[in-house]
Design an enzyme around this catalytic site. Structure first.
Site, short mmCIF file in Angstrom:
data_model
loop_
_atom_site.label_atom_id
_atom_site.label_comp_id
_atom_site.label_asym_id
_atom_site.label_seq_id
_atom_site.Cartn_x
_atom_site.Cartn_y
_atom_site.Cartn_z
N ASP A 39 0.85 -1.20 0.00
CA ASP A 39 0.00 0.00 0.00
C ASP A 39 0.88 1.24 0.00
OD1 ASP A 39 -3.29 0.33 0.89
OD2 ASP A 39 -2.02 2.11 0.70
N SER A 74 4.44 2.02 -5.38
CA SER A 74 3.20 2.33 -6.09
C SER A 74 3.01 1.36 -7.25
CB SER A 74 3.25 3.76 -6.62
OG SER A 74 2.17 3.97 -7.50
N VAL A 75 1.78 0.89 -7.42
CA VAL A 75 1.48 0.03 -8.58
C VAL A 75 1.43 0.83 -9.87
CG1 VAL A 75 0.13 -1.74 -7.35
CG2 VAL A 75 -1.04 0.27 -8.27
N SER A 153 -15.44 -3.24 -11.18
CA SER A 153 -16.39 -2.43 -10.41
C SER A 153 -17.72 -2.40 -11.15
CB SER A 153 -15.84 -1.02 -10.28
OG SER A 153 -16.84 -0.14 -9.85
N TYR A 166 -12.38 6.00 -14.34
CA TYR A 166 -12.54 4.78 -13.52
C TYR A 166 -13.28 3.70 -14.32
CZ TYR A 166 -13.88 2.28 -9.17
OH TYR A 166 -14.07 1.35 -8.17
N ALA A 169 -10.95 2.17 -16.88
CA ALA A 169 -9.93 1.33 -16.24
C ALA A 169 -10.54 0.02 -15.75
CB ALA A 169 -9.29 2.09 -15.07
N LYS A 170 -11.72 0.12 -15.15
CA LYS A 170 -12.34 -1.08 -14.57
C LYS A 170 -12.89 -2.01 -15.65
CE LYS A 170 -11.71 -0.60 -10.14
NZ LYS A 170 -10.59 -1.34 -9.53
N ARG A 201 -13.53 4.00 2.53
CA ARG A 201 -13.38 5.46 2.35
C ARG A 201 -13.81 5.89 0.95
NH1 ARG A 201 -7.03 7.24 1.53
NH2 ARG A 201 -6.65 5.92 -0.27
P1 NAD Z 1 -9.65 2.20 -0.21
O1 NAD Z 1 -9.37 3.60 -0.64
O2 NAD Z 1 -10.19 1.96 1.16
O3 NAD Z 1 -8.36 1.28 -0.40
C1 NAD Z 1 -7.58 1.36 -1.56
C2 NAD Z 1 -6.13 1.29 -1.13
O4 NAD Z 1 -5.30 1.35 -2.31
C3 NAD Z 1 -5.72 2.47 -0.24
O5 NAD Z 1 -5.22 2.03 1.00
C4 NAD Z 1 -4.66 3.19 -1.07
O6 NAD Z 1 -3.63 3.76 -0.28
C5 NAD Z 1 -4.16 2.09 -1.97
N1 NAD Z 1 -3.54 2.62 -3.20
C6 NAD Z 1 -4.02 3.61 -3.98
N2 NAD Z 1 -3.17 3.85 -4.98
C7 NAD Z 1 -2.13 3.00 -4.82
C8 NAD Z 1 -0.94 2.78 -5.55
N3 NAD Z 1 -0.64 3.50 -6.63
N4 NAD Z 1 -0.10 1.79 -5.15
C9 NAD Z 1 -0.38 1.06 -4.04
N5 NAD Z 1 -1.49 1.25 -3.30
C10 NAD Z 1 -2.36 2.21 -3.68
O7 NAD Z 1 -10.68 1.64 -1.31
P2 NAD Z 1 -11.52 0.26 -1.36
O8 NAD Z 1 -12.94 0.64 -1.35
O9 NAD Z 1 -11.01 -0.70 -0.38
O10 NAD Z 1 -11.19 -0.21 -2.84
C11 NAD Z 1 -10.40 -1.33 -3.16
C12 NAD Z 1 -10.63 -1.71 -4.61
O11 NAD Z 1 -11.99 -2.09 -4.80
C13 NAD Z 1 -10.36 -0.58 -5.59
O12 NAD Z 1 -9.77 -1.10 -6.76
C14 NAD Z 1 -11.75 -0.06 -5.90
O13 NAD Z 1 -11.80 0.58 -7.14
C15 NAD Z 1 -12.54 -1.35 -5.88
N6 NAD Z 1 -13.96 -1.15 -5.68
C16 NAD Z 1 -14.43 -0.73 -4.47
C17 NAD Z 1 -15.80 -0.56 -4.33
C18 NAD Z 1 -16.38 -0.15 -3.00
O14 NAD Z 1 -17.61 -0.12 -2.90
N7 NAD Z 1 -15.59 0.17 -2.00
C19 NAD Z 1 -16.67 -0.78 -5.39
C20 NAD Z 1 -16.14 -1.20 -6.60
C21 NAD Z 1 -14.78 -1.40 -6.73
#
Ligand code: NAD
Length: 304
Positions: A39, A74-75, A153, A166, A169-170, A201
């Site tokens: 992360d 970072s990814v 997503s 988004y 990308a998704k 968040r």
């Molecule tokens: P989140 O913001 O709580 O967690 C995402 C984490 O990714 C964060 O801790 C952030 O620091 C880390 N991150 C961001 N950019 C980064 C990078 N370049 N390199 C390494 N780490 C990095 O969000 P989440 O809700 O837990 O989302 C996780 C995944 O699920 C994401 O891909 C999001 O698009 C997908 N998603 C979430 C939801 C939802 O309802 N929460 C819905 C659809 C898809």
């Protein structure tokens, strides 16, 4: 069914410092996997960096008796992706499971979206997926084993307002997973996509007061199964939202055949062309690509 465990497996989970990724990392570690908790720790929009979130999850795993190491690369860059995978290799000598979950959000209506916001989101979600899959995939194929889970997503399947970046990308990760599934099939490497939803968040600013229970804990078991040795599907998409786990498929209508078409005839036949009464689904594996072509050729042959 006995408990599905991951003893001896090494997993990399990107974006595992918070939200869904944290839940995946905890589940895998609790069931015996050694986890690289990646992360970068930045803001929801992707700015800044902070080792805190990854370190905290590693502490949580280790204090519960599990094995984990933090990585804060970072990814979003090829070097970052390679360093993340190298952490697994250098520390533990292998990578069995790759969950690409890291994500950021930058909202803007399509008519105003900046190239900067478009690229930044693609860099993390879509190119980020390639940046970790590209180094991990050959290692998995050479080892004859691998479990890849990429994150799409609802926005990737259906779009959403103010997130063209988004949504693109998704949707893109579906293509990458499908190819990994096809090219990995002969080598024991399976690749699938999770379409998660949970109050994290990323829900900041939304009114979630009327939502049913929607924690990340309701998504993690689906990812756990996709990451497990017993996972029996590849090239597929699982949805996990508020307790509902389902499969998403690309479906086609049977369609209408004519040996030649005019623009007017397309208009005349459009209801039949669009008729979803008997949808056709071509699973990616064993050969959705070929099945699609053969289906169309068979229709032509039938009318020849
Ligand atoms: P989140 O913001 O709580 O967690 C995402 C984490 O990714 C964060 O801790 C952030 O620091 C880390 N991150 C961001 N950019 C980064 C990078 N370049 N390199 C390494 N780490 C990095 O969000 P989440 O809700 O837990 O989302 C996780 C995944 O699920 C994401 O891909 C999001 O698009 C997908 N998603 C979430 C939801 C939802 O309802 N929460 C819905 C659809 C898809």
């Amino acid at each position: 069914m006995g408990e599905l465990r991951f003893d001896g497996r090494v997993a990399v989970v990107t974006g595992a410092g918070r939200g869904l990724g944290r839940e995946y990392a905890l589940l895998l570690a609790q069931r015996g996997a050694t986890v690289v908790v990646n992360d970068a720790g930045g803001s929801l929009a992707g700015s800044g960096s902070d080792a805190g979130p990854a370190d905290a999850v590693v502490r949580e795993i280790v204090s519960a008796g599990g094995k984990a190491v933090a990585n804060t690369d970072s990814v979003a860059t090829p070097d970052g992706g390679r360093a993340i995978v190298d952490t697994a290799l250098d520390r533990y000598g292998r990578i069995d499971i790759l969950v690409h979950n890291a994500g950021i959000v930058r909202r803007a209506p399509l008519r105003d979206m900046s190239y900067d916001d478009f690229e930044a989101v693609l860099d993390v979600h879509l190119r980020g997926a390639f940046h970790v899959v590209r180094p991990a995939f050959p290692l998995m194929c050479d080892a004859g084993y691998g479990r890849i889970v990429l994150t799409s997503s609802i926005g990737g399947l259906y779009g959403n307002h103010d997130v063209a970046n988004y949504a693109v990308a998704k949707a893109g990760v579906l293509g990458l997973s499908n190819v990994a599934a096809m090219e990995g099939a002969a080598h024991g490497v399976v690749s699938n996509v999770i379409v998660p939803a949970a109050v994290t968040r990323m829900a900041e600013g939304l009114d979630t007061s009327a939502y049913p229970p929607m924690g990340a804990d309701l998504v993690a078991p689906a990812v756990g199964w996709l990451a497990h040795e017993s996972c029996s599907v590849t090239g597929e998409v699982l949805i996990a939202l508020a307790g509902r786990i389902a499969r998403a498929v690309v479906a086609e209508t049977p369609g209408v055949y004519r040996p030649s078409w005019s623009v007017e005839q397309v208009g005349e036949d459009i209801d039949a062309i669009r008729d979803t009464t008997d949808p056709v689904v071509f699973p990616v594996i064993p050969d959705g690509h070929g099945d699609h072509i053969r289906y169309s050729f068979a229709m032509a042959a039938q009318h020849a």
